[in-house]
Design a protein around this motif. Structure first.
Motif, PDB file in Angstrom:
ATOM      1  N   MET A   1      25.633   9.446  -4.598  1.00  0.00           N
ATOM      2  CA  MET A   1      25.555  10.691  -5.376  1.00  0.00           C
ATOM      3  C   MET A   1      24.926  10.410  -6.730  1.00  0.00           C
ATOM      4  N   ARG A   2      23.994  11.241  -7.113  1.00  0.00           N
ATOM      5  CA  ARG A   2      23.342  11.052  -8.404  1.00  0.00           C
ATOM      6  C   ARG A   2      22.988  12.425  -8.986  1.00  0.00           C
ATOM      7  N   LYS A   3      23.289  12.602 -10.252  1.00  0.00           N
ATOM      8  CA  LYS A   3      23.018  13.901 -10.872  1.00  0.00           C
ATOM      9  C   LYS A   3      21.531  14.056 -11.110  1.00  0.00           C
ATOM     10  N   ILE A   4      20.975  15.148 -10.631  1.00  0.00           N
ATOM     11  CA  ILE A   4      19.538  15.379 -10.750  1.00  0.00           C
ATOM     12  C   ILE A   4      19.218  16.450 -11.781  1.00  0.00           C
ATOM     13  N   TYR A   5      20.162  17.339 -12.031  1.00  0.00           N
ATOM     14  CA  TYR A   5      19.808  18.496 -12.852  1.00  0.00           C
ATOM     15  C   TYR A   5      21.063  19.101 -13.437  1.00  0.00           C
ATOM     16  N   SER A   6      20.987  19.546 -14.664  1.00  0.00           N
ATOM     17  CA  SER A   6      22.082  20.322 -15.215  1.00  0.00           C
ATOM     18  C   SER A   6      21.519  21.368 -16.161  1.00  0.00           C
ATOM     19  N   ASN A   7      22.157  22.499 -16.195  1.00  0.00           N
ATOM     20  CA  ASN A   7      21.686  23.585 -17.039  1.00  0.00           C
ATOM     21  C   ASN A   7      22.837  24.548 -17.231  1.00  0.00           C
ATOM     22  N   ASN A   8      22.908  25.169 -18.405  1.00  0.00           N
ATOM     23  CA  ASN A   8      23.963  26.160 -18.586  1.00  0.00           C
ATOM     24  C   ASN A   8      23.540  27.544 -18.093  1.00  0.00           C
ATOM     25  N   ASN A   9      22.334  27.620 -17.562  1.00  0.00           N
ATOM     26  CA  ASN A   9      21.907  28.839 -16.873  1.00  0.00           C
ATOM     27  C   ASN A   9      22.199  28.651 -15.393  1.00  0.00           C
ATOM     28  N   VAL A  10      23.287  29.259 -14.951  1.00  0.00           N
ATOM     29  CA  VAL A  10      23.746  29.004 -13.589  1.00  0.00           C
ATOM     30  C   VAL A  10      22.733  29.492 -12.555  1.00  0.00           C
ATOM     31  N   ALA A  11      21.941  30.478 -12.938  1.00  0.00           N
ATOM     32  CA  ALA A  11      20.929  30.974 -11.998  1.00  0.00           C
ATOM     33  C   ALA A  11      19.924  29.871 -11.683  1.00  0.00           C
ATOM     34  N   LEU A  12      19.562  29.108 -12.709  1.00  0.00           N
ATOM     35  CA  LEU A  12      18.616  28.020 -12.478  1.00  0.00           C
ATOM     36  C   LEU A  12      19.244  26.901 -11.660  1.00  0.00           C
ATOM     37  N   VAL A  13      20.515  26.636 -11.916  1.00  0.00           N
ATOM     38  CA  VAL A  13      21.208  25.594 -11.156  1.00  0.00           C
ATOM     39  C   VAL A  13      21.230  25.957  -9.670  1.00  0.00           C
ATOM     40  N   TRP A  14      21.559  27.202  -9.394  1.00  0.00           N
ATOM     41  CA  TRP A  14      21.588  27.627  -7.992  1.00  0.00           C
ATOM     42  C   TRP A  14      20.194  27.637  -7.395  1.00  0.00           C
ATOM     43  N   HIS A  15      19.216  28.005  -8.222  1.00  0.00           N
ATOM     44  CA  HIS A  15      17.843  28.019  -7.736  1.00  0.00           C
ATOM     45  C   HIS A  15      17.411  26.606  -7.352  1.00  0.00           C
ATOM     46  N   VAL A  16      17.728  25.633  -8.194  1.00  0.00           N
ATOM     47  CA  VAL A  16      17.378  24.235  -7.907  1.00  0.00           C
ATOM     48  C   VAL A  16      18.069  23.787  -6.615  1.00  0.00           C
ATOM     49  N   LYS A  17      19.338  24.101  -6.500  1.00  0.00           N
ATOM     50  CA  LYS A  17      20.083  23.728  -5.294  1.00  0.00           C
ATOM     51  C   LYS A  17      19.415  24.319  -4.049  1.00  0.00           C
ATOM     52  N   ASN A  18      19.115  25.613  -4.087  1.00  0.00           N
ATOM     53  CA  ASN A  18      18.521  26.257  -2.917  1.00  0.00           C
ATOM     54  C   ASN A  18      17.149  25.686  -2.610  1.00  0.00           C
ATOM     55  N   MET A  19      16.372  25.445  -3.658  1.00  0.00           N
ATOM     56  CA  MET A  19      15.026  24.931  -3.473  1.00  0.00           C
ATOM     57  C   MET A  19      15.068  23.546  -2.828  1.00  0.00           C
ATOM     58  N   LEU A  20      15.971  22.692  -3.302  1.00  0.00           N
ATOM     59  CA  LEU A  20      16.061  21.340  -2.743  1.00  0.00           C
ATOM     60  C   LEU A  20      16.567  21.372  -1.308  1.00  0.00           C
ATOM     61  N   GLN A  21      17.509  22.251  -1.045  1.00  0.00           N
ATOM     62  CA  GLN A  21      18.028  22.349   0.325  1.00  0.00           C
ATOM     63  C   GLN A  21      16.948  22.837   1.277  1.00  0.00           C
TER      64      GLN A  21
END
Ligand SMILES: [Zn+2]
Length: 111
Positions: A1-21
């Protein structure tokens, strides 16, 4: 496990998650508050983290996020999701909350 991204804009966090998946990379969102409200609308102002489950995917994920950030220029008008009523940044082709496409449009995410 390794942290790739963090942001206090949760929309961007979810966007990154969905995009990577969508790229076949297994990721996980870490945030106590997000976990506690799983299945509900995330609190909009809380730090979220995206973790890559397999560290071998880290470099690919990093590149994809870099490309995404280049594409996500904040010049688009935001839109309101017809399915859940959330306001979605215009840079997103899908609702960050429920993954619905904008009314009358299909997802044009392509790679
Ligand atoms: Zn929605």
């Amino acid at each position: 496990m390794r942290k790739i991204y963090s942001n206090n804009n949760v929309a961007l966090v979810w966007h990154v998650k969905n995009m990577l998946q969508q790229q076949g990379i297994e990721v996980e969102i870490r945030n106590d508050r997000l976990y506690s409200v799983a299945g509900e609308i995330p609190v909009s102002e809380c730090m979220g983290e995206v973790w890559v489950i397999n560290a071998l995917n880290y470099q690919t994920a990093e590149r994809l996020i870099g490309e995404m950030e280049l594409l996500c220029m904040p010049e688009f008008d935001s839109w309101v999701c017809h399915a859940c009523g959330e306001e979605v940044d215009g840079a997103f082709a899908l609702c960050w909350n429920c993954q619905a496409a904008p009314t009358g449009q299909t997802s044009d995410i392509s790679d």
